[in-house]
Design an enzyme around this catalytic site. Structure first.
Site, PDB file in Angstrom:
ATOM      1  CE  LYS A 109      49.526  37.264  -7.632  1.00 21.10           C
ATOM      2  NZ  LYS A 109      48.385  37.790  -8.372  1.00 21.10           N
ATOM      3  CG  ASP A 155      45.129  37.206  -5.956  1.00 23.82           C
ATOM      4  OD1 ASP A 155      44.532  36.133  -5.724  1.00 23.82           O
ATOM      5  OD2 ASP A 155      45.341  37.629  -7.107  1.00 23.82           O
ATOM      6  CD  GLN A 167      45.852  29.217  -4.673  1.00 24.77           C
ATOM      7  OE1 GLN A 167      46.534  28.569  -3.885  1.00 24.77           O
ATOM      8  NE2 GLN A 167      46.387  30.042  -5.556  1.00 24.77           N
ATOM      9  NE  ARG A 178      38.616  36.103  -7.806  1.00 24.79           N
ATOM     10  CZ  ARG A 178      39.412  35.471  -8.669  1.00 24.79           C
ATOM     11  NH1 ARG A 178      40.467  34.800  -8.229  1.00 24.79           N
ATOM     12  NH2 ARG A 178      39.169  35.518  -9.958  1.00 24.79           N
ATOM     13  CE  LYS A 230      37.423  24.485 -11.618  1.00 24.57           C
ATOM     14  NZ  LYS A 230      37.183  23.807 -12.924  1.00 24.57           N
ATOM     15  N   GLY A 231      43.095  27.436  -8.597  1.00 32.42           N
ATOM     16  CA  GLY A 231      44.527  27.501  -8.353  1.00 32.42           C
ATOM     17  C   GLY A 231      45.317  27.403  -9.643  1.00 32.42           C
ATOM     18  CB  ALA A 232      46.767  29.539 -11.743  1.00 30.38           C
ATOM     19  CB  THR A 248      34.370  28.514 -11.802  1.00 29.54           C
ATOM     20  OG1 THR A 248      34.569  27.449 -12.746  1.00 29.54           O
ATOM     21  CG2 THR A 248      32.872  28.734 -11.627  1.00 29.54           C
ATOM     22  CG  HIS A 249      36.423  31.325 -16.625  1.00 27.41           C
ATOM     23  ND1 HIS A 249      37.616  31.299 -15.947  1.00 27.41           N
ATOM     24  CD2 HIS A 249      36.089  32.628 -16.753  1.00 27.41           C
ATOM     25  CE1 HIS A 249      37.990  32.550 -15.680  1.00 27.41           C
ATOM     26  NE2 HIS A 249      37.079  33.368 -16.149  1.00 27.41           N
ATOM     27  NE  ARG A 294      50.081  33.221 -11.710  1.00 21.92           N
ATOM     28  CZ  ARG A 294      51.064  34.057 -11.387  1.00 21.92           C
ATOM     29  NH1 ARG A 294      52.322  33.631 -11.402  1.00 21.92           N
ATOM     30  NH2 ARG A 294      50.820  35.296 -11.042  1.00 21.92           N
TER      31      ARG A 294
END
Length: 306
Positions: free
Chosen positions: A96, A130, A162, A183, A186-188, A225-226, A287
């Site tokens: 980051k 990131d 994201q 990468r 979705k975003g957190a 993604t999971h 998160r």
């Protein structure tokens, strides 16, 4: 509602201090973080490589408050790159910008990260920048574009997009115009409705749309993604478009959906596991619970069982 609660908890400084300094807190975090030191992350990477997965390692931390902390963070990543090269591991690094001093001195941050990319180039590795909350979105993307344009850096530095951000499609188009690796997640973070989709169905629909664009782009991207339904849809899309499994990779988090990770590898799909480590694990941990509150119940059951 639970997602909002966990995101709120991720910003609570008192709870963070207690969690990161207590044995109970570290025990809870072990589900999603490899450990506290470089050696822990390297050990996790070796096990995942043996399983058939590649790895991206992140030293957890953000928003350092002085230049000395930023330099120390960068030094740790240089040490990590040396360890990965020495052991011949199939692993890269993720960082980051606020951990590299973006809030303290943007010029220092640029120098530190550019030096890390230089190091990665020398050992044929890769640095993922990131994505953080929306106040940093444009700064981060500008940073990635600038780094990627430095002679020799092309292909060795990438971005994160994201899908809950309304601007994501335009950002993807710009990154692809320079063939920058992405990468997609979705975003957190908690974001307002004017800049981010609020409904899961909208986030998912945008994710699938962007993922298909990336898979067909001819650039090697990470589809993070999971969600098994989304994964199955994208696998079918790749087969229908005659896109080989080697053209992209699925990405998942350390400790999440391990059975699905093994299944993807068995089926011949590329899989990279994101391995976080370090003492500043609390915001990351919260998160992850925000993304999937059911993880909280899973962790509680294991705590009592042990």
């Amino acid at each position: 509602m639970l997602r909002a609660v966990f995101i709120g908890l991720s910003e609570n400084k008192s709870l963070r201090h207690f969690a990161e300094s207590s044995a109970m807190g570290r025990r809870m975090s072990s589900r999603f973080a490899a450990g506290l030191e470089v050696k822990d992350a390297v050990a996790a990477a070796k096990k995942l490589n043996a399983m058939g997965a590649t790895v991206s390692i992140d030293n957890l931390g953000e928003n350092v408050t002085n230049a000395a902390e930023a330099r120390e963070s960068a030094k740790l990543y240089h040490d990590m790159l040396d360890e990965l090269s020495k052991d011949g591991l199939k692993a890269n690094i993720s960082l980051k910008l606020t951990h590299m001093g973006l809030d303290v001195d943007p010029a220092l941050c640029h120098d530190l990260v550019s030096e890390l990319v230089d190091h990665a180039v020398k050992i044929d590795n890769f640095v993922r920048i990131d994505m953080e909350g929306s106040p940093y979105t444009q700064k981060t993307l500008d940073f990635v574009h600038e780094l990627h344009r430095i002679p020799g850096h092309s292909g060795h530095v990438g971005a994160v997009i994201q899908s809950y951000m309304r601007r994501a499609e335009a950002d993807v188009e710009k990154l692809l115009s320079e063939r920058i690796r992405i990468r997609l997640c979705k975003g957190a973070y908690k974001e307002p409705a004017d800049i981010a989709f609020q409904q899961k169905s909208e986030v998912d629909a945008n994710y699938v749309k962007l993922a298909k664009t990336l898979i067909k782009s001819g650039v090697y991207h990470g589809i993070a993604t999971h969600d098994e339904n989304i994964i199955n849809e994208l696998k079918q899309f790749a087969k229908a478009e005659s896109i080989p499994a080697s053209a992209f990779e699925f990405q998942m988090l350390y400790g999440v959906r391990r059975g699905l990770q093994e299944q993807l590898i068995k089926e011949g799909w590329g899989l990279r596991v994101y391995v976080p480590f370090g003492t500043e694990w609390y915001p990351y941990f919260m998160r992850r619970l925000a993304e999937r509150p059911a993880n909280a119940l899973f962790i509680a059951k294991n705590m009592f069982r042990n």
